[in-house]
Design an enzyme around this catalytic site. Structure first.
Site, PDB file in Angstrom:
ATOM      1  N   CYS A   2      18.345  36.577 -74.443  1.00  0.00           N
ATOM      2  CA  CYS A   2      18.334  35.666 -73.226  1.00  0.00           C
ATOM      3  C   CYS A   2      18.412  34.074 -73.936  1.00  0.00           C
ATOM      4  O   CYS A   2      18.139  34.115 -75.676  1.00  0.00           O
ATOM      5  CB  CYS A   2      17.358  36.120 -72.368  1.00  0.00           C
ATOM      6  N   ARG A  27      24.172  33.796 -74.949  1.00  0.00           N
ATOM      7  CA  ARG A  27      23.010  34.379 -74.867  1.00  0.00           C
ATOM      8  C   ARG A  27      22.831  35.850 -73.484  1.00  0.00           C
ATOM      9  O   ARG A  27      22.463  36.851 -73.797  1.00  0.00           O
ATOM     10  CB  ARG A  27      21.667  34.084 -75.514  1.00  0.00           C
ATOM     11  N   GLY A  97      13.254  37.745 -74.881  1.00  0.00           N
ATOM     12  CA  GLY A  97      12.475  39.313 -76.164  1.00  0.00           C
ATOM     13  C   GLY A  97      12.554  40.593 -74.834  1.00  0.00           C
ATOM     14  O   GLY A  97      12.700  40.098 -74.268  1.00  0.00           O
ATOM     15  N   GLU A 482      36.055  55.520 -85.967  1.00  0.00           N
ATOM     16  CA  GLU A 482      35.515  54.091 -85.994  1.00  0.00           C
ATOM     17  C   GLU A 482      36.342  52.931 -87.482  1.00  0.00           C
ATOM     18  O   GLU A 482      36.528  51.811 -86.828  1.00  0.00           O
ATOM     19  CB  GLU A 482      34.861  54.074 -85.452  1.00  0.00           C
ATOM     20  N   LYS A 486      38.435  49.608 -86.122  1.00  0.00           N
ATOM     21  CA  LYS A 486      38.167  48.319 -86.219  1.00  0.00           C
ATOM     22  C   LYS A 486      39.668  47.608 -87.431  1.00  0.00           C
ATOM     23  O   LYS A 486      39.276  46.164 -87.042  1.00  0.00           O
ATOM     24  CB  LYS A 486      36.795  48.138 -87.060  1.00  0.00           C
ATOM     25  N   HIS A 505      46.308  69.354 -94.000  1.00  0.00           N
ATOM     26  CA  HIS A 505      47.498  69.254 -92.581  1.00  0.00           C
ATOM     27  C   HIS A 505      48.703  69.006 -92.393  1.00  0.00           C
ATOM     28  O   HIS A 505      49.402  68.942 -91.098  1.00  0.00           O
ATOM     29  CB  HIS A 505      46.925  70.268 -92.413  1.00  0.00           C
TER      30      HIS A 505
HETATM   31  C1  F6R Z   1      36.910  48.447 -79.873  1.00  0.00           C
HETATM   32  C2  F6R Z   1      36.731  48.449 -78.456  1.00  0.00           C
HETATM   33  C3  F6R Z   1      37.026  49.856 -77.674  1.00  0.00           C
HETATM   34  C4  F6R Z   1      36.483  49.701 -76.667  1.00  0.00           C
HETATM   35  C5  F6R Z   1      36.345  50.315 -75.518  1.00  0.00           C
HETATM   36  C6  F6R Z   1      35.688  51.241 -74.295  1.00  0.00           C
HETATM   37  O1  F6R Z   1      35.795  47.846 -80.759  1.00  0.00           O
HETATM   38  O2  F6R Z   1      35.628  48.025 -78.352  1.00  0.00           O
HETATM   39  O3  F6R Z   1      37.593  50.312 -78.027  1.00  0.00           O
HETATM   40  O4  F6R Z   1      34.675  50.562 -77.426  1.00  0.00           O
HETATM   41  O5  F6R Z   1      37.531  49.979 -75.126  1.00  0.00           O
HETATM   42  O6  F6R Z   1      34.357  50.402 -73.882  1.00  0.00           O
HETATM   43  P1  F6R Z   1      33.974  50.247 -73.116  1.00  0.00           P
HETATM   44  O7  F6R Z   1      32.799  51.029 -74.454  1.00  0.00           O
HETATM   45  O8  F6R Z   1      32.756  48.892 -72.325  1.00  0.00           O
HETATM   46  O9  F6R Z   1      33.751  51.130 -71.943  1.00  0.00           O
END
Ligand code: F6R
Length: 609
Positions: A2, A27, A97, A482, A486, A505
């Protein structure tokens, strides 16, 4: 997470507080409020954004001292009654917090006759402060705050006003940021310098376990033994735009750096390494129901789906429950075979992903009980699930999920340990060992962040490549997926994640000298297997970048670049590897000058199917 602010000086508090809150809106923005002293304490608060607050504050509201808050809900829904400031008679408090022992304190205060109006942990601070001020003779606000924080477990940055002492703002800090701005005839307190940067660049950062007060022309800081602390002021060099990101070039980089704190918040108050237990009060499953669980289905999209794959492995190992992982967008159309005895677990950082919500609704039509794992209090998924476990990572602004992903992983560890213990599948000793290793993660992530330049060099070296592969086995397979996701979403480089054993494969046909392969080769029972896969890749002349343990002296014989993580338990090292891959993606996108926080064609919350 917050935002808190405080102002005392010769100016009008209301416009200054509102302006500061707008700067802190990143925040949290689900509710906001202010208290200003003008002969008495006047408090206005409301659910929603700061503009809602502006609309309810009377024009020309006067007063030269006040505190304010913008909320990102952790305890209690984003409603007006849960908004800060919280009041106890003539005292007003804002807090950032999490107070871990608030339930215990709340029960005590109710016994003492205090009436609670909110579901928040913060309201206990206001009442405890009032109690300490009045319980044995009259104490001053500062002494009472000193007494109060001795009883708080958890994290806090607090600013407090008392109508009986309208010439000071008292503050205290532990594990949540608090900075003082020094003006000319005015002083400021805030979670972040952005709040007051327009007025002053001269600041004092309050350290953990410090307490003090602001007057218009003085600041006093004390340690917990009451000794006065003297501190030099620092001058902020950033401009306003940079400061919104706390000096980081992008929100994504800031959020990557927040992970030591964000995952600490995820597990705060839930792990006992002495007993080997995880407390998840928010899980409405009886011990009987947990014992009889036969099958679980994890439903998610994108990054959350990658977290779900790790969840499947953890669940099967630690709870003995057969676990499937389903892409939410496919789930409904595939004739799922489900029955009422089963559990579904929906993972969604936003809590608003249309495909995930639709899949949950479909699973509920079979009578399944659903647990939601989400980061956003009050989001749609929380209203449609039987239990909700919040990841508590704080707001994530960058479109690419980073800190919410690692918070999801931590939540899945906690859920698996909790269910595994309840079903007698893992012993207290095994649970203790895992808990100790989870608690080490914040410090270990910090070590990776401290060496980020090595990752940056690697990223720059390969930023011109057109294709990348990411490989991993077992728990590292979802981290490879992942890593690839990214990289592709923010750098626009084509990237594929594979289970390392699958390369031969088909995908091996694509490997050339121009195709870097990132291999997650951390210590564990599949280490020898991934080494064999690395050799297969090297035989095709591809460059191999390995993510490996610091103490692995073998790996460098087989690969071109090694990105190191601190030695860690096989089960928890995926969290560390994922931080390395976040930085690799970030620095690659930076080298290519991409729009990192808002990648093309993507949105933070995907509310269409
Ligand atoms: C990638 C990303 C997306 C989300 C996906 C699901 O960095 O953020 O792949 O993971 O759109 O979003 P949520 O988790 O909000 O359901």
């Amino acid at each position: 997470m917050c935002g808190i602010v405080g102002y005392i000086g010769d100016g009008q508090a209301v416009p200054i507080l509102l302006e500061s809150l707008k700067m802190l809106e990143y925040r949290g923005y689900d509710s906001a409020g202010i208290s200003v002293f003008n002969g008495s304490l006047e408090t206005y608060k409301i659910a929603g954004r700061i503009k809602n607050l502006e609309a309810i504050i009377p024009e020309n509201m006067q007063g030269n001292i006040g505190i304010g808050h913008t909320r990102w809900a952790t305890h209690g829904k984003p409603e007006t009654r849960n908004s800060h400031p919280h009041l106890s008679s003539n005292i007003s408090v804002v807090h950032n917090g999490i107070i871990e022992n608030y339930m215990e304190l709340k029960e005590r205060l109710i016994d003492l006759g205090y009436e609670f109006k909110s579901e928040t942990d913060t309201e206990v601070i206001a009442h405890l402060l009032h109690f300490n001020m009045n319980c044995s003779g009259k104490k001053c606000l500062l002494d009472s705050l000193a007494e109060t924080i001795k009883e708080l477990d958890g994290s806090y940055a607090i600013a407090a006003l008392c109508a009986d002492e309208p010439d000071i703002i008292a503050f205290a800090r532990k594990n949540s940021p608090l900075v003082i701005g020094i003006g000319n005839g005015s002083n400021y307190a805030a979670s972040d310098v952005t709040a007051f940067l327009k007025h002053t660049k001269e600041v004092i950062y309050i350290n953990n376990n410090e307490i003090g007060f602001l007057k218009p022309d003085s600041i006093e800081i004390f340690d917990l033994d009451g000794n006065s602390v003297s501190r030099d002021t620092e001058t902020i060099e950033w401009d306003l735009e940079a400061a919104e990101k706390a000096g980081y070039e992008h929100f994504m980089l800031k959020e990557i750096h927040e992970q030591p704190t964000s995952i600490q918040n995820t597990f705060a108050g839930k792990l006992s390494e002495l007993e080997g237990t995880v407390t998840l009060d928010e899980l409405y499953l009886t011990p009987e129901q947990i014992k009889h669980l036969r099958r679980a289905t994890i439903i998610a999209c994108g990054t959350s789906w990658n977290a779900g794959i790790l969840g499947k492995y953890l669940f099967e190992k630690l709870t003995g429950i057969h676990t499937d992982i389903e892409t939410a967008s496919e789930f409904r159309y595939g004739n799922p075979v489900l029955c009422g005895e089963e559990l579904t677990i929906a993972i969604t950082q936003s809590g608003e992903t249309a495909d995930t919500l639709a899949a949950v609704r479909s699973s509920k039509s079979y009578g399944c009980r659903n647990i939601a794992i989400t980061n956003v209090v009050g989001s749609t998924i929380t209203r449609e699930s039987d239990s909700v476990v919040y990841t508590r990572a704080g707001p994530e602004i960058g479109v690419a999920a980073t800190k919410t992903f690692t918070a999801q992983l931590i939540t899945l560890y906690m859920l698996a340990i909790h269910l595994g213990r309840a079903r007698g599948v893992i012993s207290a000793e095994e649970a203790k060992n895992l808990i100790v290793n989870i608690k080490r993660l914040p410090g270990q992530i910090q070590k990776i962040l401290n060496r980020k330049e090595e990752i940056r060099e690697c990223a720059e070296q390969f930023a011109d490549m057109k294709d990348y592969f990411f490989i991993g086995r077992y728990l590292n397979f979802p981290i490879a997926l992942e890593g690839a996701l990214k990289l592709k979403e923010i750098s626009y480089i084509h990237a594929e994640g594979y289970a390392a054993g699958e390369l031969k494969h088909g995908p091996l046909a694509l490997l050339t000298e121009e195709t870097p392969v990132v291999a997650i080769a951390t210590m564990g029972h599949t280490y020898d297997k991934i080494l064999s896969n690395i050799k297969e890749v090297k035989a095709r002349n591809s460059t191999v970048i390995a993510v490996a343990n610091e103490d692995d002296t073998e790996i460098e014989k087989y690969v071109d670049v090694v990105l190191r993580i601190p030695p860690s338990h096989e089960m928890t090292s995926p969290v560390l590897s994922s931080v390395v891959l976040q930085l690799l993606a970030y620095y690659t996108a930076l080298a290519k000058d991409c729009s990192i926080d808002k990648p093309r064609n993507l949105a933070k919350s995907v509310t269409v199917e």
